[in-house]
Write a protein that holds these residues in place. Structure first.
Motif, mmCIF file in Angstrom:
data_model
loop_
_atom_site.group_PDB
_atom_site.id
_atom_site.type_symbol
_atom_site.label_atom_id
_atom_site.label_comp_id
_atom_site.label_asym_id
_atom_site.label_seq_id
_atom_site.Cartn_x
_atom_site.Cartn_y
_atom_site.Cartn_z
ATOM 1 N N LEU A 243 -60.758 40.531 -22.724
ATOM 2 C CA LEU A 243 -60.104 41.120 -21.145
ATOM 3 C C LEU A 243 -60.591 40.681 -19.928
ATOM 4 C CD1 LEU A 243 -59.889 45.027 -22.221
ATOM 5 C CD2 LEU A 243 -57.909 43.344 -21.499
ATOM 6 N N LYS A 244 -61.807 40.122 -20.140
ATOM 7 C CA LYS A 244 -62.635 39.532 -19.082
ATOM 8 C C LYS A 244 -62.312 37.951 -18.801
ATOM 9 C CE LYS A 244 -66.300 42.848 -19.364
ATOM 10 N NZ LYS A 244 -67.709 43.212 -19.415
ATOM 11 N N SER A 245 -61.819 37.384 -19.884
ATOM 12 C CA SER A 245 -61.958 35.926 -19.983
ATOM 13 C C SER A 245 -60.736 35.295 -20.550
ATOM 14 C CB SER A 245 -63.082 35.336 -21.040
ATOM 15 O OG SER A 245 -63.084 35.947 -22.270
ATOM 16 N N SER A 246 -59.469 35.867 -20.411
ATOM 17 C CA SER A 246 -58.248 35.410 -20.831
ATOM 18 C C SER A 246 -57.546 34.656 -19.896
ATOM 19 C CB SER A 246 -57.590 36.510 -21.692
ATOM 20 O OG SER A 246 -58.242 36.824 -22.863
ATOM 21 N N ASN A 247 -57.599 34.557 -18.636
ATOM 22 C CA ASN A 247 -56.913 33.941 -17.611
ATOM 23 C C ASN A 247 -57.376 32.569 -17.643
ATOM 24 O OD1 ASN A 247 -55.014 34.639 -15.892
ATOM 25 N ND2 ASN A 247 -56.183 35.308 -14.233
ATOM 26 N N ARG A 248 -56.432 31.678 -17.200
ATOM 27 C CA ARG A 248 -56.368 29.980 -16.886
ATOM 28 C C ARG A 248 -56.818 30.147 -15.334
ATOM 29 N NH1 ARG A 248 -57.531 28.728 -21.667
ATOM 30 N NH2 ARG A 248 -55.402 28.313 -23.060
ATOM 31 N N PRO A 249 -57.390 28.984 -14.945
ATOM 32 C CA PRO A 249 -57.676 28.448 -13.740
ATOM 33 C C PRO A 249 -56.103 28.162 -12.807
ATOM 34 C CG PRO A 249 -58.740 27.046 -15.008
ATOM 35 C CD PRO A 249 -57.927 27.797 -16.013
ATOM 36 N N ASN A 250 -56.219 28.207 -11.742
ATOM 37 C CA ASN A 250 -55.100 27.980 -10.865
ATOM 38 C C ASN A 250 -54.968 26.504 -10.676
ATOM 39 O OD1 ASN A 250 -52.622 28.034 -9.327
ATOM 40 N ND2 ASN A 250 -53.822 28.474 -7.559
ATOM 41 N N ALA B 275 -51.815 20.176 -11.748
ATOM 42 C CA ALA B 275 -51.093 20.658 -13.006
ATOM 43 C C ALA B 275 -50.250 21.551 -12.949
ATOM 44 C CB ALA B 275 -51.934 20.568 -14.288
ATOM 45 N N GLY B 276 -50.682 22.730 -12.409
ATOM 46 C CA GLY B 276 -49.875 23.869 -12.322
ATOM 47 C C GLY B 276 -48.919 24.166 -11.330
ATOM 48 N N GLU B 277 -49.411 24.160 -10.036
ATOM 49 C CA GLU B 277 -48.708 24.156 -8.929
ATOM 50 C C GLU B 277 -47.589 23.044 -8.196
ATOM 51 O OE1 GLU B 277 -48.264 26.991 -7.380
ATOM 52 O OE2 GLU B 277 -49.960 27.977 -8.454
ATOM 53 N N ASN C 158 -45.464 27.190 -15.429
ATOM 54 C CA ASN C 158 -44.222 27.789 -15.983
ATOM 55 C C ASN C 158 -44.397 28.031 -17.857
ATOM 56 O OD1 ASN C 158 -42.787 28.351 -13.668
ATOM 57 N ND2 ASN C 158 -42.503 26.186 -13.737
ATOM 58 N N THR C 159 -45.441 27.116 -18.276
ATOM 59 C CA THR C 159 -45.472 27.209 -19.528
ATOM 60 C C THR C 159 -46.662 28.198 -20.030
ATOM 61 O OG1 THR C 159 -47.405 25.510 -19.440
ATOM 62 C CG2 THR C 159 -45.043 24.600 -19.556
ATOM 63 N N LEU C 160 -46.460 28.479 -21.369
ATOM 64 C CA LEU C 160 -47.437 29.335 -22.079
ATOM 65 C C LEU C 160 -48.832 28.909 -21.762
ATOM 66 C CD1 LEU C 160 -47.961 31.776 -23.888
ATOM 67 C CD2 LEU C 160 -47.788 30.104 -26.002
ATOM 68 N N VAL C 161 -49.187 27.438 -21.892
ATOM 69 C CA VAL C 161 -50.683 27.097 -22.259
ATOM 70 C C VAL C 161 -51.363 27.257 -20.821
ATOM 71 C CG1 VAL C 161 -49.963 24.778 -21.520
ATOM 72 C CG2 VAL C 161 -51.817 24.949 -23.179
ATOM 73 N N ILE C 162 -51.017 27.137 -19.697
ATOM 74 C CA ILE C 162 -51.545 27.283 -18.622
ATOM 75 C C ILE C 162 -51.280 28.429 -17.836
ATOM 76 C CG2 ILE C 162 -52.714 25.067 -18.661
ATOM 77 C CD1 ILE C 162 -51.105 24.671 -16.140
ATOM 78 N N SER C 163 -50.352 29.249 -18.308
ATOM 79 C CA SER C 163 -49.774 30.564 -17.598
ATOM 80 C C SER C 163 -50.869 31.418 -17.367
ATOM 81 C CB SER C 163 -48.526 31.220 -18.158
ATOM 82 O OG SER C 163 -48.763 31.567 -19.379
ATOM 83 N N GLN C 164 -50.789 32.288 -16.173
ATOM 84 C CA GLN C 164 -51.719 33.404 -16.061
ATOM 85 C C GLN C 164 -51.528 34.486 -17.137
ATOM 86 O OE1 GLN C 164 -54.355 32.926 -13.792
ATOM 87 N NE2 GLN C 164 -53.513 31.007 -13.839
ATOM 88 N N TYR C 165 -52.575 35.063 -17.435
ATOM 89 C CA TYR C 165 -52.366 36.154 -18.235
ATOM 90 C C TYR C 165 -51.807 37.321 -17.619
ATOM 91 C CZ TYR C 165 -53.699 39.674 -22.152
ATOM 92 O OH TYR C 165 -53.529 40.219 -23.301
ATOM 93 N N GLY C 166 -50.727 37.984 -18.481
ATOM 94 C CA GLY C 166 -49.966 38.939 -17.835
ATOM 95 C C GLY C 166 -48.752 39.222 -18.557
ATOM 96 N N LEU D 221 -60.069 16.399 -6.949
ATOM 97 C CA LEU D 221 -60.456 16.876 -5.831
ATOM 98 C C LEU D 221 -59.528 18.092 -5.107
ATOM 99 C CD1 LEU D 221 -63.096 17.105 -4.179
ATOM 100 C CD2 LEU D 221 -62.035 15.176 -2.589
ATOM 101 N N VAL D 222 -58.495 17.763 -5.191
ATOM 102 C CA VAL D 222 -57.447 18.670 -4.997
ATOM 103 C C VAL D 222 -57.320 20.048 -5.732
ATOM 104 C CG1 VAL D 222 -55.434 17.929 -6.434
ATOM 105 C CG2 VAL D 222 -54.812 19.159 -4.146
ATOM 106 N N ASP D 223 -57.917 20.058 -6.788
ATOM 107 C CA ASP D 223 -58.037 21.337 -7.616
ATOM 108 C C ASP D 223 -59.285 22.199 -7.149
ATOM 109 O OD1 ASP D 223 -55.816 21.222 -9.458
ATOM 110 O OD2 ASP D 223 -57.025 19.658 -10.495
ATOM 111 N N THR D 224 -60.343 21.484 -6.702
ATOM 112 C CA THR D 224 -61.442 22.282 -5.951
ATOM 113 C C THR D 224 -61.004 22.643 -4.208
ATOM 114 O OG1 THR D 224 -62.947 21.018 -7.304
ATOM 115 C CG2 THR D 224 -63.870 21.963 -5.551
ATOM 116 N N LEU D 225 -60.354 21.759 -3.747
ATOM 117 C CA LEU D 225 -60.052 21.865 -2.427
ATOM 118 C C LEU D 225 -58.518 21.680 -2.260
ATOM 119 C CD1 LEU D 225 -62.504 19.408 -0.939
ATOM 120 C CD2 LEU D 225 -62.916 21.519 -1.583
#
Length: 504
Positions: free
Chosen positions: A91-98, A102-104, A110-118, A212-216
């Protein structure tokens, strides 16, 4: 200047996290000493970071942490910690990074593999499980899988030197017939070419070596001509490939359903005869893509690893062929229904996945709340990397871990099988791969069919054996580096079996 903006942003993060934020009474998990502002940014290698994390284990232990530009990163080097943090505390660790790139920017959010948990993640997963989640469900597709296997054998017979291309072809052929009712072309299939392109961008942009764009994230708003913004081209090309990979098969099936000529498939069944809302279309399109995308790249890597291992371990090949000949005979090819009678082949496929560890660091988990584990503080927003490569090569769990020994998992008199590696191979907790049954079926079909009719050995050049490379690529999904091998029919009878099956 870009570097100055990045430095200022990193300094701001440093102030917020280390100066303005109250100090924690508990320590972070141990790790290399960070430097001010950039933390351990320079400690993370550009390639094969899992090997570096494994070396750190000797100095810092099974649970390690570093800080990269203000972000806490936790590395788990043992199954014990991974199960505790990623399964028991899922419950505390099932999310993915934003993932910004890759994502945005590319669209993999939009895919299952890195979609946010919900709710959408749960809906995707439910649909995927419904089609490929269990052996009994997959029985519906055995005929289709085996037909693509026969076509694969014929390709190997005609052009054995192109085995790596044939492996990729077969992976796509199996999945597309299930996901979209589409039978791939023998040569130059447009869907397979697009998928290979799209998946290469996924592996590049979701690995442990972040852009770097993922961090900044503010960097994404800089113009593409600005120095240091090569990620814009990656985003543009990756987005185009991903959209084509997801949309073209879906639109084709949608048109076929409307015309009443769609073949049975996951996507056709979900589209049905009803009018779909935009949200329903979105879910079906990307759920179908999940089958196509998530399964194909891992199956491709496993297929190439199989040929490498048979080249390196002829004694294993011989033992496997002896079992096939004894159980199946010489008058037909193995089928998926033969699995229960071929325990050594099953053990071979499990050991193959352990030995190479196709996703060495899995895909990053993110904590959604502050947590305390074994006296260490793990703050909300920490990235967690399960070092699956280390877990699968831990000598305390798997003696002689770098040797390929199917006997580890084969039942034998007075011999207990070694620890089941499925958790480490396929992920943990609520993010565990929903396609385990499919992956094992696909690898079994390929391994058993190929060994029934072909001998694989080292390539010969000028009368000398060529030792194949055992190197591997960096990325979320790792592949063997290109290598050569010799693939020859076991007999004329074997050639006849291949040609006979294609006629039926």
């Amino acid at each position: 200047m870009l570097w100055l903006d990045a430095l200022l942003a990193a300094f701001a993060l440093f102030l917020v996290r280390h100066v303005l934020k109250p100090k924690q009474s508990l320590p972070f998990p141990p790790g290399p000493k960070p430097v001010p502002i950039i933390g351990n940014f320079l400690d993370v290698p550009d390639e094969k970071s899992w090997e570096t994390f494994s070396k750190w284990r000797k100095q810092y232990g099974d649970i390690i942490s570093i800080e990269v530009l203000g972000r806490r990163i936790v590395i788990l080097n043992s199954s014990k910690h991974a199960i505790e943090l990623l399964e028991k505390r899922s419950l505390k660790s099932s999310n993915r990074p934003n993932f910004v790139l890759a994502g945005e920017m590319i669209g993999w959010k939009n895919t299952l593999v890195i979609s946010q948990y919900g709710d959408r993640f749960k809906e995707f997963r439910k649909k995927v499980h419904r089609v490929i989640g269990t052996r009994s469900i997959l029985e519906t597709y055995y005929h289709h899988v085996e037909r693509q296997g026969y076509r694969f054998l014929k390709r190997l017979l005609d052009a054995p030197e192109d085995f790596a291309d044939h492996v990729r072809w077969m992976a796509g052929a199996i999945i597309l017939v299930i996901s979209h009712g589409y039978e791939v072309q023998d040569e130059g299939d447009p869907y397979l070419a697009t998928a290979e392109d799209a998946l290469s961008y996924f592996s590049l942009t979701t690995s442990a070596e972040p852009f770097l764009v993922d961090t900044l994230p503010f960097l994404r708003y800089l113009p593409s001509w600005f120095p240091g913004t090569s990620f814009h081209k990656i985003a543009k090309d990756g987005h185009r490939a991903l959209e084509e990979m997801a949309s073209k098969p879906y639109e084709a099936v949608k048109a076929q359903v409307a015309e009443g000529r769609a073949l049975p498939s996951f996507t056709a069944e979900l589209i049905g005869a009803k009018t779909l809302s935009p949200e329903e279309e979105h879910v079906i399109k990307w759920a179908g893509h999940t089958l196509f995308g998530a399964g194909s790249d891992t199956t491709v890597s496993a297929g190439k690893v199989f040929f490498l291992l048979m080249t390196l371990y002829p004694e294993v090949q011989s033992k496997a062929q002896t079992e096939i000949d004894a159980v199946v005979g010489l008058e037909r090819l193995p089928t998926i229904q033969d699995r229960e009678q071929l325990p050594y082949i099953n053990a071979l496929t499990v050991e193959l996945l352990r030995w190479f560890t196709i996703a060495p660091l899995g895909i990053t988990h993110v904590t959604t709340v502050d947590d305390v584990y074994e006296g260490y503080f793990i703050p909300k927003g920490s990235y967690i990397f399960p070092n699956m490569w280390q877990m699968m090569h831990d000598p305390d769990v798997y003696p002689d871990p770098f040797l390929f020994k199917p006997e580890r998992f084969a039942p034998g008199e007075g011999q207990e099988p070694e620890a089941d590696p499925h958790n480490g191979i396929f992920g943990f907790g609520r993010r565990q791969c929903p396609g385990i049954a499919f992956a094992e079926m696909a690898v079994f079909a390929q391994v058993s069919m190929v060994l029934a009719v072909f001998n694989i050995s080292k390539a010969i050049d000028d009368g000398k054996e060529i030792e194949p490379s055992q190197g591997r690529t960096t990325g979320t999904i790792s592949h063997p580096l290109p290598f050569r091998c010799s693939i020859k029919p076991r007999s004329q009878k074997a050639v006849g079996l291949i040609q006979e099956e294609l006629v039926h």
